[in-house]
Design an enzyme around this catalytic site. Structure first.
Site, PDB file in Angstrom:
ATOM      1  N   ASN A 250      -1.210  22.788  -4.681  1.00 31.25           N
ATOM      2  CA  ASN A 250      -2.159  23.879  -4.872  1.00 31.25           C
ATOM      3  C   ASN A 250      -3.439  23.556  -4.115  1.00 31.25           C
ATOM      4  O   ASN A 250      -4.079  22.535  -4.384  1.00 31.25           O
ATOM      5  CB  ASN A 250      -2.484  24.058  -6.357  1.00 31.25           C
ATOM      6  N   GLU A 251      -3.781  24.387  -3.163  1.00 29.93           N
ATOM      7  CA  GLU A 251      -5.080  24.321  -2.460  1.00 29.93           C
ATOM      8  C   GLU A 251      -5.427  22.934  -1.958  1.00 29.93           C
ATOM      9  O   GLU A 251      -6.319  22.281  -2.493  1.00 29.93           O
ATOM     10  CB  GLU A 251      -6.196  24.803  -3.391  1.00 29.93           C
TER      11      GLU A 251
ATOM     12  N   ASN B  28      -3.788  31.803  -2.870  1.00 30.09           N
ATOM     13  CA  ASN B  28      -4.770  32.016  -3.926  1.00 30.09           C
ATOM     14  C   ASN B  28      -5.908  32.781  -3.267  1.00 30.09           C
ATOM     15  O   ASN B  28      -6.505  32.282  -2.304  1.00 30.09           O
ATOM     16  CB  ASN B  28      -5.314  30.686  -4.438  1.00 30.09           C
TER      17      ASN B  28
ATOM     18  N   TYR C 149     -14.857  35.869  -5.785  1.00 27.13           N
ATOM     19  CA  TYR C 149     -15.594  34.826  -5.065  1.00 27.13           C
ATOM     20  C   TYR C 149     -16.145  35.341  -3.727  1.00 27.13           C
ATOM     21  O   TYR C 149     -17.022  34.727  -3.153  1.00 27.13           O
ATOM     22  CB  TYR C 149     -14.707  33.602  -4.821  1.00 27.13           C
TER      23      TYR C 149
ATOM     24  N   TRP D 247      -4.187  35.510 -11.800  1.00 26.42           N
ATOM     25  CA  TRP D 247      -4.866  34.360 -12.386  1.00 26.42           C
ATOM     26  C   TRP D 247      -5.831  34.868 -13.423  1.00 26.42           C
ATOM     27  O   TRP D 247      -6.764  35.555 -13.064  1.00 26.42           O
ATOM     28  CB  TRP D 247      -5.622  33.563 -11.305  1.00 26.42           C
TER      29      TRP D 247
ATOM     30  N   LYS E  99     -11.149  33.826 -16.567  1.00 24.79           N
ATOM     31  CA  LYS E  99     -10.360  34.811 -15.819  1.00 24.79           C
ATOM     32  C   LYS E  99      -9.111  35.250 -16.575  1.00 24.79           C
ATOM     33  O   LYS E  99      -8.268  35.975 -16.050  1.00 24.79           O
ATOM     34  CB  LYS E  99      -9.983  34.262 -14.447  1.00 24.79           C
TER      35      LYS E  99
HETATM   36  C1  GCB Z   1      -8.143  28.552  -7.798  1.00 28.95           C
HETATM   37  C2  GCB Z   1      -7.453  27.404  -8.421  1.00 28.95           C
HETATM   38  C3  GCB Z   1      -7.432  27.505  -9.918  1.00 28.95           C
HETATM   39  C4  GCB Z   1      -8.804  27.903 -10.431  1.00 28.95           C
HETATM   40  C5  GCB Z   1      -9.138  29.258  -9.852  1.00 28.95           C
HETATM   41  C6  GCB Z   1     -10.517  29.728 -10.273  1.00 28.95           C
HETATM   42  O1  GCB Z   1      -7.926  28.900  -6.684  1.00 28.95           O
HETATM   43  O2  GCB Z   1      -6.164  27.200  -7.932  1.00 28.95           O
HETATM   44  O3  GCB Z   1      -7.017  26.278 -10.443  1.00 28.95           O
HETATM   45  O4  GCB Z   1      -8.864  27.936 -11.806  1.00 28.95           O
HETATM   46  O5  GCB Z   1      -9.104  29.213  -8.463  1.00 28.95           O
HETATM   47  O6  GCB Z   1     -10.633  30.362 -11.314  1.00 28.95           O
HETATM   48  O7  GCB Z   1     -11.481  29.426  -9.591  1.00 28.95           O
END
Ligand code: GCB
Length: 697
Positions: free
Chosen positions: A414-415, A469, A475, A555, A576
């Site tokens: 992940n990322e 993502n 953001y 998410w 979120k």
């Molecule tokens: C993301 C991450 C995740 C975070 C999310 C966020 O990209 O993979 O783990 O919780 O953003 O809420 O910033």
């Protein structure tokens, strides 16, 4: 059998020779010299019950939490009935590094907080004496143990169940990376025929060679097993103290397929081990659940289940709960799965680490398609120890969860590359990709990327599928920018299938903004619920318009604890979630998806929690999966809307001073479905004030 300190208070069905080791643990949150010794005095330690974490209380307000060592001890009474048998201790997980001692002997160390591990106790048992299991667990930051990053907390402790496993001397071993020891490989599945190659890792604990063979039987979902006549039995000699692989095969003509949420049909398999023609082990029950399915992904047409297009739409899930951390119960997991199902998701990404085995079983049973992943989050350190550990965690994940039909994809990372120190991850990722293929040739791999700068060219091409993502409207940018972003991901992917692994926005159920036009500052305290709903509506419209995506995962399903965050209405929370962390309140955006993905009729008035108002002019928005919805304000019909998109809006509604009753209703097949809420308009609008409940934006 019953062992002191072991009660079966939990309801997971396991083979009968497995006993939960739940009560009677002693615990201290400190490092203690000599605590592994049998004679050590633990009388001053606390009594705890598993599952347990030592961070259940100290993360509540956000900020720092204890990351360090803790000790557990338990006295196990080995019953007479287990005489002559082999005993193993199986931990479903302990975070993050665990050293296990039995009767003062160090059995081993497990590095990794989410996968199971198992040791044999047999040689060290004091028959008729005191048997002490002592475990030092440490959730400090370790440079060689992923995850090195992420916004979720690393709770310490033995936070999943522990089992005492009793086996005959010759048995299916529980020591193969703590897997069930049997692998049901779906070598060929079509509508006409299924061929399942059954492999069992068999261990001979005797000091002489034995002859063993395997018989795999299958039964229908009701447990009616087929007769099976075998012409030839494949007898294998196993040397003293050796472990070998034994095979059998199941063939089913015209199989009843596991067909996602439409029909998650599962056969039952019994794998019977014979030693010198006597039955010595049998693996079945939940470990023998067999869902036969085949799937494929087309870069231009998306996901196919059993040959038919099956667009994947779902959510990501973290496992923590307020006041419990990761030490959650089966009932908690049932509740999580039920909420995901209620919302109508057909897939789930289990972020960002392996979840409890029980949760995968729930997904198997309910037909949720699963993306599961190792905790390779944000950073990779280019050291042999880190690579070793990442490979170990991937092997454990695959072997331990191999038989779950719900899993179709292994997530590799992940990322990577965007935060802090991240050494070049590509060599490791290439190794992980080959390892995943070697361990499991029947499934795909994927990864969640967020790096538009393409810092490590070629990284995104390593896994079979790629996903993004992406947070337009939160953001960065506007919610509708999702359209351009996905188009770009698609262009950049060449022919690799693209999915959306995360998207969303924060939301507080206590903060509301009427007639909202602009997104809040993500790191600020003001996270109105209304904006989250808009982000999901617009982001998801872009997803829906692109059927080539192999899947999309919002998410996130539940607000979760994120110690360092200081945003929204509560410290230390990533808000979120589509549902609050206590699972009590479904936010507005939950109902947006419910309207999109379910057919059982309902209507839901959004902004219902915005009860105290000062601006009489408002839009009323309703989510419903009915075709037409009627709105009444204070008993007066405002009108009906017909809307295929499931989002019904009435503009320029004027509230009267005092209490206003809002009612929405829809009729389907002669039945009426309604929703109702009340809004209080307290004073004449002041110029420039959008909403009384909008403070320090
Ligand atoms: C993301 C991450 C995740 C975070 C999310 C966020 O990209 O993979 O783990 O919780 O953003 O809420 O910033």
């Amino acid at each position: 059998m019953a062992a002191a300190g072991c009660t079966s208070t939990q309801t997971l069905q396991h083979p009968q020779n497995v006993v939960p080791v739940t009560d009677g643990w002693k615990f201290v949150r400190a490092d203690v010299n000599g605590a592994e010794a049998v004679a050590f005095d633990d009388s001053k330690w606390s009594q705890v019950v598993l599952p347990h974490t030592w961070n259940d209380k100290d993360i509540i307000g956000g900020g720092n939490y204890y990351r360090g060592p803790g000790w557990y001890r338990i006295k196990l009474t080995i019953p007479e009935a287990a005489k002559g048998q082999r005993l193993f201790i199986h931990f479903e997980a302990a975070s993050l590094v665990a050293d296990v001692y039995f009767n003062g002997v160090r059995l081993g160390q497990h590095r990794g907080g989410f996968t199971a591990f198992c040791y044999e106790l047999t040689p060290y048992i004091q028959r008729g004496g005191t048997n002490i299991l002592a475990v030092r667990v440490d959730n400090s930051f370790f440079e060689d143990v992923p995850p090195l990053g992420g916004d979720f907390n690393i709770y310490g402790g033995i936070y999943r169940p522990v089992w005492l496993i009793v086996k005959n001397q010759v048995c299916v071993t529980p020591l193969d990376y703590a897997s069930p020891g049997i692998y049901l490989k779906q070598t060929k599945v079509t509508k006409e025929e299924a061929i399942v190659d059954v492999l069992a890792k068999v261990s001979n604990g005797l000091d002489r060679p034995v002859s063993a063979h395997l018989l795999a039987l299958y039964g229908d979902a009701n447990g009616v097993f087929s007769e099976r006549i075998r012409k030839r039995v494949n007898v294998v000699e196993i040397g003293a103290g050796k472990t070998v692989s034994l095979y059998d095969q199941i063939r089913i003509a015209n199989p009843h397929l596991w067909n996602g949420r439409k029909d998650p049909y599962m056969y039952q398999v019994k794998v019977i081990l014979f030693c010198d023609y006597n039955v010595v082990d049998e693996i079945g029950g939940t470990l023998g659940a067999l869902g036969l399915r085949y799937f494929s992904v087309d870069a231009n047409k998306g996901f196919f289940l059993n040959g038919e297009s099956y667009p994947l739409h779902g959510v990501c899930r973290h496992q923590d709960r307020p006041g419990k951390g990761w030490a959650i119960s089966y009932a908690d997991q049932d509740e999580d799965a039920n909420l995901i199902l209620e919302m109508g998701a057909n897939c789930v990404r289990l972020a960002h680490y392996p979840h409890a085995n029980y949760f995968y079983s729930l997904c198997d049973k309910s037909g949720l398609v699963v993306w599961t992943e190792i905790p390779l989050v944000n950073q990779v350190y280019d050291t042999p120890a880190f690579a070793e550990n990442a490979k170990q965690q991937l092997t454990e994940l695959i072997r331990q969860k191999y038989n779950h039909p719900s899993i179709f994809v292994w997530g590799l990372y992940n990322e990577l590359g965007n935060s802090g120190r991240c050494d070049d991850p590509r060599p490791l990722l290439n190794e992980l990709q080959s390892l995943a293929k070697q361990e499991d040739s029947t499934r795909l791999t994927t990864a969640a990327s967020n790096d538009p700068s393409n810092k490590w060219p070629g990284l995104r091409a390593i896994a079979d599928l790629i996903a993004w993502n992406t947070y337009p409207g939160w953001y960065y940018g506007s919610p509708s920018q999702m359209n351009q972003l996905i188009d770009k991901y698609k262009r950049d992917a060449n022919d690799k299938p693209v999915g959306i692994s995360e998207y969303g926005a924060g939301a507080s159920i206590k903060q509301h903004e009427q007639n909202i036009k602009k997104g809040p500052t993500p790191g600020g305290k003001w996270h109105p619920e209304e904006w989250q709903a808009i982000v999901h509506e617009e982001n998801y419209a872009a997803v829906e318009a692109r059927p080539y995506l192999w899947g999309s995962f919002a998410w996130v399903m539940f607000d979760f604890s994120s110690a360092w965050r200081t945003e929204g209405d509560t410290l230390g929370v990533n808000d979120k979630g589509l549902v609050t962390a206590d699972r009590k309140t479904r936010k507005d955006a939950f109902y947006f998806y419910k309207a999109k993905w379910t057919t059982e009729p309902f209507v839901y008035i959004t902004s219902r929690r915005h009860t105290e108002r000062t601006d009489p002019n408002t839009t009323v928005k309703v989510y419903s999966n009915c075709d037409s919805v009627e709105l009444k304000i204070n008993g007066q019909t405002i009108g009906s809307q017909t809307e295929k998109n499931r989002v019904f809006k009435w503009f320029d509604i004027r509230l009267k001073p005092g209490l206003n009753t809002i009612e929405a209703s829809a009729t389907r097949e002669g039945k009426t479905y309604t929703d109702k809420c009340e809004w209080q308009l307290s004073e004449a609008p002041k110029q420039g004030v959008e909403s009384a409940s909008e403070p320090d934006k």
